[in-house]
Scaffold this motif. Structure first.
Motif, PDB file in Angstrom:
ATOM      1  N   ASN A   1       0.823  -1.218   0.000  1.00  0.00           N
ATOM      2  CA  ASN A   1       0.000   0.000   0.000  1.00  0.00           C
ATOM      3  C   ASN A   1       0.855   1.264   0.000  1.00  0.00           C
ATOM      4  OD1 ASN A   1      -2.404  -1.521   0.156  1.00  0.00           O
ATOM      5  ND2 ASN A   1      -2.175  -1.726   2.390  1.00  0.00           N
ATOM      6  N   ILE A   2       2.044   1.145  -0.498  1.00  0.00           N
ATOM      7  CA  ILE A   2       2.946   2.301  -0.540  1.00  0.00           C
ATOM      8  C   ILE A   2       2.335   3.403  -1.403  1.00  0.00           C
ATOM      9  CG2 ILE A   2       4.264   1.506  -2.557  1.00  0.00           C
ATOM     10  CD1 ILE A   2       6.786   2.543  -1.173  1.00  0.00           C
ATOM     11  N   PRO A   3       2.406   4.674  -0.953  1.00  0.00           N
ATOM     12  CA  PRO A   3       1.786   5.771  -1.714  1.00  0.00           C
ATOM     13  C   PRO A   3       2.350   5.904  -3.124  1.00  0.00           C
ATOM     14  CG  PRO A   3       2.381   6.477   0.492  1.00  0.00           C
ATOM     15  CD  PRO A   3       2.972   5.119   0.309  1.00  0.00           C
TER      16      PRO A   3
ATOM     17  N   TYR B   1       6.283   5.797   9.666  1.00  0.00           N
ATOM     18  CA  TYR B   1       5.485   6.137   8.473  1.00  0.00           C
ATOM     19  C   TYR B   1       4.609   4.964   8.047  1.00  0.00           C
ATOM     20  CZ  TYR B   1       4.350   7.448   3.696  1.00  0.00           C
ATOM     21  OH  TYR B   1       3.663   7.736   2.530  1.00  0.00           O
ATOM     22  N   LEU B   2       5.170   3.748   8.044  1.00  0.00           N
ATOM     23  CA  LEU B   2       4.406   2.575   7.648  1.00  0.00           C
ATOM     24  C   LEU B   2       3.284   2.261   8.642  1.00  0.00           C
ATOM     25  CD1 LEU B   2       7.269   0.216   6.401  1.00  0.00           C
ATOM     26  CD2 LEU B   2       5.585   1.424   5.008  1.00  0.00           C
ATOM     27  N   ASN B   3       3.466   2.712   9.898  1.00  0.00           N
ATOM     28  CA  ASN B   3       2.418   2.529  10.900  1.00  0.00           C
ATOM     29  C   ASN B   3       1.360   3.631  10.837  1.00  0.00           C
ATOM     30  OD1 ASN B   3       3.186   0.114  12.057  1.00  0.00           O
ATOM     31  ND2 ASN B   3       4.461   1.071  13.625  1.00  0.00           N
ATOM     32  N   GLY B   4       1.504   4.529   9.876  1.00  0.00           N
ATOM     33  CA  GLY B   4       0.527   5.597   9.713  1.00  0.00           C
ATOM     34  C   GLY B   4       0.841   6.858  10.481  1.00  0.00           C
ATOM     35  N   ASP B   5       1.964   6.897  11.212  1.00  0.00           N
ATOM     36  CA  ASP B   5       2.341   8.087  11.981  1.00  0.00           C
ATOM     37  C   ASP B   5       3.261   8.971  11.138  1.00  0.00           C
ATOM     38  OD1 ASP B   5       0.946   7.137  14.233  1.00  0.00           O
ATOM     39  OD2 ASP B   5       2.653   5.873  14.789  1.00  0.00           O
ATOM     40  N   THR B   6       2.684   9.581  10.123  1.00  0.00           N
ATOM     41  CA  THR B   6       3.480  10.393   9.184  1.00  0.00           C
ATOM     42  C   THR B   6       4.129  11.579   9.879  1.00  0.00           C
ATOM     43  OG1 THR B   6       1.922   9.784   7.434  1.00  0.00           O
ATOM     44  CG2 THR B   6       3.409  11.629   6.992  1.00  0.00           C
ATOM     45  N   THR B   7       3.383  12.238  10.767  1.00  0.00           N
ATOM     46  CA  THR B   7       3.927  13.407  11.477  1.00  0.00           C
ATOM     47  C   THR B   7       5.132  13.024  12.319  1.00  0.00           C
ATOM     48  OG1 THR B   7       1.722  14.414  11.565  1.00  0.00           O
ATOM     49  CG2 THR B   7       3.397  15.283  13.071  1.00  0.00           C
TER      50      THR B   7
END
Length: 341
Positions: free
Chosen positions: A104-106, A252-258
């Motif tokens: 699911n990489i952007p 980032y892969l865990n959804g914690d982009t910030t």
């Protein structure tokens, strides 16, 4: 045949067999000897305070073990303990989780998608698990060898500190130079080794504290990650990127982009730019001027390549052996120049 020639032949033969005898311990002996040279000024200072060579040797050995080796041992035990708690099911679930995250990489990272598909995603989970197990077993073996080497280094370091004065006098007597030339040769090598050793130690501790203290607020083991970053910072060129890039990628892969962006920016700006580019040279200059007996004039770029070559040839301990060999080579060339003038 003159007696001295006969003795030289016998000495050469015995030296050959002695090298064969102690060859398995040669690297720990060399590293311990170089560390003893690098910390010789501390040894001399402590002798003026304690006036007991045995006590000084014990204190310096314990200090070296606490500052330089204890963090490595802590890292190895934590890692081995963590690996031991994992089950096959947990590892397979983790592999699948990472696999789905990479799938699911952007779109903006589409350039890397083909590489990922050709390497990681194309690997069967069971086969990848077997590979991980193999690497884990190899890591455990390497850790035991490394731990054994560290124990030997501490033992030989203690002996070199205890009998350092006698060894130094013996070397000066057998070398076919004037006492002044021998002192210059040994002092220059010792000074450069001191600068390299203290710079390595201070840099690793300083940058490790900066990274570990920051990462603590994200729920990570500050001591473990500080140790890992400290040693990663010693690797030329890539340095701390070996730590913060995988960590930022994990967030980032865990959804914690910030969090991933903050970790990356903090490491780049505070550690890589401010600490490594501006503060580290000041520390090295202070050590060179204030700590060692005589400031060294060896080119820093030359020392950098010596460390790189040492790491490539001798592994972890090459960061000590490499600069020592390079420095000793320069010192011998300078002595040779004086004799030819």
């Amino acid at each position: 045949m003159k007696p001295q020639y006969f003795l030289m032949i016998v000495l050469t033969i015995i030296s050959f067999f002695l090298v064969q005898l102690f060859f398995p311990f040669m690297k720990p002996i060399v590293v311990a000897f170089l560390l003893a040279i690098a910390t010789n000024n501390i040894n001399r200072f402590m002798q003026t305070k304690i006036q007991n060579q045995l006590g000084v040797s014990v204190a310096m050995t314990l200090a070296l073990g606490a500052l330089f080796f204890a963090p490595i041992v802590y890292f190895m035990f934590v890692t081995v303990d963590f690996i031991g708690t994992l089950t096959q099911a947990q590892i397979l679930v983790g592999i699948e989780k990472v696999r789905m995250s990479l799938l699911n990489i952007p779109q903006e990272f589409a350039f890397a998608k083909q590489f990922i598909n050709d390497s990681y995603l194309g690997t069967d989970s069971k086969a990848l698990f077997d590979t991980i197990v193999g690497y884990s077993q190899e890591f455990a073996k390497m850790s035991m060898r490394f731990l054994f080497d560290m124990v030997l280094i501490l033992v030989f370091y203690f002996l070199f500190n205890l009998y350092g004065h006698e060894i130094s006098n013996f070397i000066k007597e057998i070398l076919p130079f004037r006492k002044q030339d021998t002192n210059e040769l040994l002092f220059e090598t010792a000074n450069v080794m001191s600068v390299v050793f203290y710079s390595i130690l201070v840099t690793a501790i300083f940058e490790g504290l900066l990274f570990g203290g920051f990462i603590y607020f994200y729920g990570y083991d500050a001591l473990l990650f500080g140790i890992l970053y400290g040693f990663a910072s010693l690797v030329p060129v890539v340095g701390g990127a070996l730590m913060w890039v995988p960590l930022a990628a994990y967030e980032y892969l865990n959804g914690d982009t910030t969090d991933a962006i903050v970790i990356a920016l903090y490491t780049i700006i505070v550690i890589s730019v401010i600490a490594d580019t501006f503060i580290k040279p000041v520390i090295i200059k202070y050590i060179n001027v204030k700590v060692v007996q005589t400031p060294t004039n060896v080119n820093e770029l030359f020392l950098f390549f010596a460390i790189v070559a040492g790491l490539s040839t001798f592994g972890f301990w090459g960061m000590i052996i490499g600069p020592a060999l390079a420095t000793f080579f320069i010192s011998v060339l300078k002595s040779l120049k004086q004799f030819m003038e």
